[in-house]
Design an enzyme around this catalytic site. Sequence first.
Site, short mmCIF file in Angstrom:
data_model
loop_
_atom_site.label_atom_id
_atom_site.label_comp_id
_atom_site.label_asym_id
_atom_site.label_seq_id
_atom_site.Cartn_x
_atom_site.Cartn_y
_atom_site.Cartn_z
N LYS A 123 0.84 -1.20 0.00
CA LYS A 123 0.00 0.00 0.00
C LYS A 123 0.88 1.26 0.00
O LYS A 123 1.97 1.25 0.56
CB LYS A 123 -0.91 -0.03 1.23
CG LYS A 123 -1.98 1.05 1.27
CD LYS A 123 -2.89 0.85 2.48
CE LYS A 123 -3.96 1.91 2.58
NZ LYS A 123 -4.85 1.71 3.75
N SER B 283 -9.76 1.80 3.00
CA SER B 283 -8.90 2.57 2.12
C SER B 283 -7.89 1.71 1.35
O SER B 283 -7.26 2.19 0.42
CB SER B 283 -8.14 3.63 2.93
OG SER B 283 -7.29 2.98 3.90
N SER C 49 -10.08 -0.71 7.15
CA SER C 49 -9.51 -0.47 5.82
C SER C 49 -8.81 -1.66 5.18
O SER C 49 -8.41 -1.59 4.02
CB SER C 49 -8.54 0.72 5.87
OG SER C 49 -9.24 1.91 6.06
#
Length: 453
Positions: free
Chosen positions: A56, A131, A155
């Site tokens: 990420k 997210s 997330s």
Amino acid sequence: MITLKEALKYSKEELENLKKELNEKAKKEKKLGAYIEQFLDKDLSVSGEGVPVAIKDNISVKGWELTSASKILQGYIAPYDASAIVNLKANGFSPFGRCNMDEFAMGSSTASSCYGKTLNPLNFERVPGGSSGGSAAAVAGGLALASLGSDTGGSVRQPAAFCGCVGFKPSYGRVSRYGLASYSSSLDQIGVLTQNVEDAAILYDAIAGYDKMDSTSANIEFIKTVPNLNANKKLKIAVIENYVNDADSEVKNALLKTIDMLKANGHEIVYKNLLDSKFDIAAYYIIATAEASANLSRYDGVRYGKRSENIQNLKEMYVNTRSEGFGEEVKRRILLGTFVLSSGYYDAYYIKAQKARAFIKAKYEEILQDCDLIFMPVTPTTAFKFDTQKSPMQTYLEDVYTISVNLAGLGGISVPVAKDKEGLNISAQLICKAYDEQTLLDGALSLEQMIKN
């Protein structure tokens, strides 16, 4: 797609071929938006020796750009590896590809990224969740064997549920946050997204453990989970009845069938209730935004990333850099956080939110005193369509079943259990006592094998 377990047996030459294959596939599937496109122009096959794991865009990898999908950080090159990356490399893995995300991890759809939105590989009209939507889409779309994400209020677990992979958030402090770009320091936790539960355990074992570089790291003995995985262990599982009943009808029916399967496989099921979720939402968004307003104050054009060119003095540099660099959702949360910390409202909001957090944690501890695990939905619905959430509050409600786990600092995992009539994934969430990830993974493995059989 081969699994992490299988890839760990590959020779160096086989791994190089695998990385080239994944790189070519990622370039062909640019429309999915799982990876940040600029990063795909680099040769990802030279990312180092080891099994490739996607990362990420808020986790530091030395020499890689780290932007948290925000304009304000573009151009910032990480000067060091996050502790999770150091551990990853030491255990036979290599970082491979930058996954898209909601800006500064603030969102539930991966639509607020400055690089553009990520699509759901199950249905391009639907959001992948957020997210860590890029991380989930990469795994579910066959563009990554596994990925690292971060989970502040769901997330990792929510996008895993929307895309149909496994999403595992360890207990707070079990994986070091050193090198993770902070959103909310008391809630953030690096987690893993994988094709199956065993791979989640393998990747978790690789990155977990105490780290003196992180003052919030849990200095508790860490025992590897993979050698002790046991899908046959019979557990006492508390079903959160009010949460299951409040979910969308298709989600509710799928979870009720799953509960029946757990019973049939010898697990003891008891029924409990948690507090009305409105308390979770209020406490979470006050605490998270308050911490975000402090954490994001460092992005002012002085030290990191982009600086506005339209400036005449110091004040204009601060104002213009932040106005141009932050997206709408990030600005909204900074303003809310600044408001609740202001002198006239600190007691009315922030202190009350911390009291509510303690109450939420105590309720979880009460249930887990005589139960091994908690069972409840990950999300109230399956993946929603883009642009159907008309207000920020609607978006915030997507995390209604995940945020309390972060408030309590517990471990949670999202496991696919069914499909709805449109072929969208439905997942169940299991939650464990703090630092009892072994029981959590045992229960998740049992659930996964039941569904497959």
